[in-house]
Design a protein around this motif. Structure first.
Motif, PDB file in Angstrom:
ATOM      1  N   GLY A 177       0.840  -1.184   0.000  1.00  0.00           N
ATOM      2  CA  GLY A 177       0.000   0.000   0.000  1.00  0.00           C
ATOM      3  C   GLY A 177       0.870   1.226   0.000  1.00  0.00           C
ATOM      4  O   GLY A 177       1.921   1.246  -0.612  1.00  0.00           O
ATOM      5  N   GLY A 178       0.446   2.213   0.711  1.00  0.00           N
ATOM      6  CA  GLY A 178       1.227   3.435   0.740  1.00  0.00           C
ATOM      7  C   GLY A 178       2.248   3.434   1.857  1.00  0.00           C
ATOM      8  O   GLY A 178       3.143   4.260   1.881  1.00  0.00           O
ATOM      9  N   ASP A 179       2.115   2.491   2.776  1.00  0.00           N
ATOM     10  CA  ASP A 179       2.884   2.590   4.010  1.00  0.00           C
ATOM     11  C   ASP A 179       4.382   2.633   3.789  1.00  0.00           C
ATOM     12  O   ASP A 179       5.077   3.450   4.360  1.00  0.00           O
ATOM     13  N   LEU A 181       5.779   3.650   1.433  1.00  0.00           N
ATOM     14  CA  LEU A 181       6.128   4.859   0.681  1.00  0.00           C
ATOM     15  C   LEU A 181       6.372   6.055   1.586  1.00  0.00           C
ATOM     16  O   LEU A 181       6.778   7.108   1.139  1.00  0.00           O
ATOM     17  N   MET A 189       6.381  10.900  -6.681  1.00  0.00           N
ATOM     18  CA  MET A 189       5.326  10.258  -7.453  1.00  0.00           C
ATOM     19  C   MET A 189       4.984  11.052  -8.714  1.00  0.00           C
ATOM     20  O   MET A 189       4.523  10.496  -9.705  1.00  0.00           O
ATOM     21  N   ILE A 192       7.032  10.195 -12.125  1.00  0.00           N
ATOM     22  CA  ILE A 192       7.133   8.826 -12.600  1.00  0.00           C
ATOM     23  C   ILE A 192       6.362   8.596 -13.894  1.00  0.00           C
ATOM     24  O   ILE A 192       5.268   9.112 -14.086  1.00  0.00           O
ATOM     25  N   GLU A 214      -5.374   0.417  -6.667  1.00  0.00           N
ATOM     26  CA  GLU A 214      -5.169   1.576  -5.786  1.00  0.00           C
ATOM     27  C   GLU A 214      -4.238   2.595  -6.406  1.00  0.00           C
ATOM     28  O   GLU A 214      -4.471   3.802  -6.358  1.00  0.00           O
ATOM     29  N   LEU A 215      -3.153   2.080  -6.970  1.00  0.00           N
ATOM     30  CA  LEU A 215      -2.180   2.979  -7.588  1.00  0.00           C
ATOM     31  C   LEU A 215      -2.788   3.714  -8.771  1.00  0.00           C
ATOM     32  O   LEU A 215      -2.583   4.910  -8.947  1.00  0.00           O
ATOM     33  N   ARG A 217      -5.831   4.462  -9.109  1.00  0.00           N
ATOM     34  CA  ARG A 217      -6.705   5.484  -8.536  1.00  0.00           C
ATOM     35  C   ARG A 217      -5.890   6.711  -8.148  1.00  0.00           C
ATOM     36  O   ARG A 217      -6.252   7.837  -8.442  1.00  0.00           O
ATOM     37  N   ALA A 218      -4.785   6.447  -7.453  1.00  0.00           N
ATOM     38  CA  ALA A 218      -3.943   7.556  -7.008  1.00  0.00           C
ATOM     39  C   ALA A 218      -3.407   8.342  -8.197  1.00  0.00           C
ATOM     40  O   ALA A 218      -3.305   9.564  -8.159  1.00  0.00           O
ATOM     41  N   HIS A 220      -4.818   9.047 -10.806  1.00  0.00           N
ATOM     42  CA  HIS A 220      -5.824  10.006 -11.253  1.00  0.00           C
ATOM     43  C   HIS A 220      -5.510  11.406 -10.758  1.00  0.00           C
ATOM     44  O   HIS A 220      -5.803  12.393 -11.406  1.00  0.00           O
ATOM     45  N   PHE A 221      -4.942  11.445  -9.589  1.00  0.00           N
ATOM     46  CA  PHE A 221      -4.658  12.748  -8.986  1.00  0.00           C
ATOM     47  C   PHE A 221      -3.281  13.262  -9.394  1.00  0.00           C
ATOM     48  O   PHE A 221      -2.866  14.329  -8.997  1.00  0.00           O
ATOM     49  N   MET A 222      -2.588  12.431 -10.144  1.00  0.00           N
ATOM     50  CA  MET A 222      -1.257  12.823 -10.592  1.00  0.00           C
ATOM     51  C   MET A 222      -1.105  12.500 -12.065  1.00  0.00           C
ATOM     52  O   MET A 222      -0.320  11.650 -12.443  1.00  0.00           O
ATOM     53  N   PRO A 223      -1.884  13.165 -12.917  1.00  0.00           N
ATOM     54  CA  PRO A 223      -1.827  12.830 -14.340  1.00  0.00           C
ATOM     55  C   PRO A 223      -0.415  13.032 -14.893  1.00  0.00           C
ATOM     56  O   PRO A 223       0.326  13.881 -14.430  1.00  0.00           O
ATOM     57  N   ILE A 231      -0.105   6.198 -17.042  1.00  0.00           N
ATOM     58  CA  ILE A 231       1.053   5.569 -16.388  1.00  0.00           C
ATOM     59  C   ILE A 231       0.788   4.085 -16.169  1.00  0.00           C
ATOM     60  O   ILE A 231      -0.135   3.715 -15.441  1.00  0.00           O
TER      61      ILE A 231
END
Lengths: 327, 327
Positions: A177-179, A181, A189, A192, A214-215, A217-218, A220-223, A231
């Motif tokens: 997960g994110g942990d 990270l 992020m 990449i 999950e990644l 999804r994430a 999405h906030f970092m096009p 990506i």
């Protein structure tokens, strides 16, 4: 450094790894006489540069970067490519061997004729060694390497540099997960282009699939900064050679899209301009700090600004006026 | 600018908005004679600065930033605070009125005695007006404003600046997953301390809750740079005054944690150093470009580097040597 520039140029162009290593040491040096020779050398080899694919690789310690590079490097060799591996490691001064320093790593790759592995400068690039990874890369290109893999660890500063000199940026992670990270600084992020989740086997395959969702999804906030690029989140096992071909394809697709978007050479131009501006600042500060008196004045002015004794903008103007008057 | 420095200082300290406005125009000016006066003015008011909470606010157009600032500002007024609203808007040169330029916006707030609204410089800060938001903020602090709200739009460059001069960074968004974020440049998400999802009513409440979960997930990959801070994702309706108290509390909690972590004044010191370095570069370039000949030389050198006719580092050294020799 008693080797002549001519010998170095010839050595590099003929693929002599020992002379390539000497040349890299030369461009890393901050000594004035070395710099003059380094400039001459770089001038000579410049026409033979620019033909590699420049790949940045990052990931937290334990993600398996070395194993990945070892086996991915061998894949590239099988495809008839020459591979150079460089490292930027700000921590190497403190924790030797943390990255590429350990000679037992990438042992097989390092024995290959068409592979060249350069450990990070032993003093760390924040120390007495200039940040010459870009120049090192040029030397490797002149020596005929088709892929330059630049490895770093996820601690921030070095990622920005790697992102500023490469064509494509690969992130290697393991499940968690994110942990896991948390150790990766914010901002990484965002740079990449391709993600590879490493150390996947049949036991954690489902977890990998969930993580991929999950990644994604994430993301999405970092096009991606590259138009029309989704990506890719790939997974496999570098140790077992699983998923590496997919990584190769993804990197290639990204490069192809960049070329199609007319963004490949343009990005490299922008990168070269950034290097220019970076070095202009470095050299100006170096000039200024070269005598003790003005070095002290610089620190004094900066302290005044930092403590808001004087407004930073006013203080900067004062100081710049001082520099230009005293000359 | 015929008003004396003394009059300006007195005016600012007595809270005269007209004179505050004149002072801001002065620090925004690039004219040498204005700069000398601006330096004097800033020197006089400096002892009265530093006492505000500096809040950065960003979000895509349409997220309701103006309405938020209008009603959040009024909430602050009710709490007995004085509020100044500034804007950084790189697009204002092209699209006037896109941000704070439209005088009908924040109409009620602008009529309040304890509120001060400063539209962004009409020529855009990338044009003939210096990037003086930091100095403008200092003037507002000297005028007794307790909260400085600095608004910007999500386009990258300006966010970095806002993040570099504020204590806490608020992101206002509306529902829409990541899609409507495509317009937000990578890197913005990394600077955010508090998120407010705006325009929530009973019809889209569930969607807001889902989005919150998604955002929280994404945040995993972007841990806060502040130790022990979980980025809060709040929602409500700025128009209906719903959720604004929660935003106030979240901002306050963040500031409190920063103070507890001994990171509040430390960050401001680092910010002041950054401003100093920023202006040192600006002024050095200005000095160099002040005569046409050396300005042309700069562009020539940069072009050589950009086209890789010469290695950027060598070219930078050449040019810096040239500057320092010719003086």
């Amino acid at each position: 450094m008693q080797i002549s520039t001519e010998t170095l140029v010839k050595g590099i162009k003929s693929g002599d790894k020992r002379l390539l290593g000497k040349a890299i040491t030369l461009v890393e040096s901050k000594k004035p006489e070395h710099r003059i020779q380094a400039d001459l050398l770089l001038k000579e080899i410049l026409p033979f540069t620019g033909n590699s694919v420049r790949v940045g690789i990052t990931g937290v310690p334990g993600a398996g970067k070395s194993t990945f590079i070892e086996n991915f490097g061998k894949l590239l060799l099988e495809k008839g490519k020459k591979v150079a591996v460089l490292a930027i490691d700000p921590s190497s001064a403190i924790n030797k061997g943390s990255i590429l320093g350990d000679k037992t790593r990438m042992e097989e790759l390092s024995r290959e004729e068409n592979a060249f592995i350069r450990p990070s400068p032993s003093s760390g690039f924040l120390g007495g060694v200039a940040n010459a990874t870009f120049e090192t890369m040029l030397l490797c290109e002149a020596a005929g390497y088709d892929y330059i893999l630049i490895e770093t660890v996820g601690v921030g500063q070095s990622e920005v540099l790697v992102s500023d000199i490469t064509d494509v940026f690969l992130f290697i992670k393991i499940i968690g997960g994110g942990d896991e990270l948390q150790g990766i600084k914010r901002g990484i992020m965002e740079m990449i282009d391709v993600v590879f989740i490493n150390k996947i086997n049949e036991n954690n395959l489902q977890a990998a699939k969930n993580e991929k969702i999950e990644l994604k999804r994430a993301m999405h906030f970092m096009p991606s900064k590259e138009e029309n690029w989704q990506i890719p989140v790939l997974f496999g096992s570098a140790l077992k050679n699983e998923g590496l071909v997919e990584v190769f394809t993804a990197l290639q697709n990204f490069i192809d899209l960049k070329i199609k978007n007319k963004n490949f050479l343009e990005t490299r131009q922008t990168q070269a301009e950034k290097r220019f501006d970076y070095w202009v600042q470095e050299y100006i500060l170096e000039k200024i700090k070269s005598d003790k008196q003005s070095a002290d004045r610089y620190l004094e002015h900066k302290k005044n600004a930092s403590e808001m004794k004087v407004n930073p903008s006013s203080e900067a103007r004062l100081w710049v006026d001082e520099i230009f008057k005293s000359r």
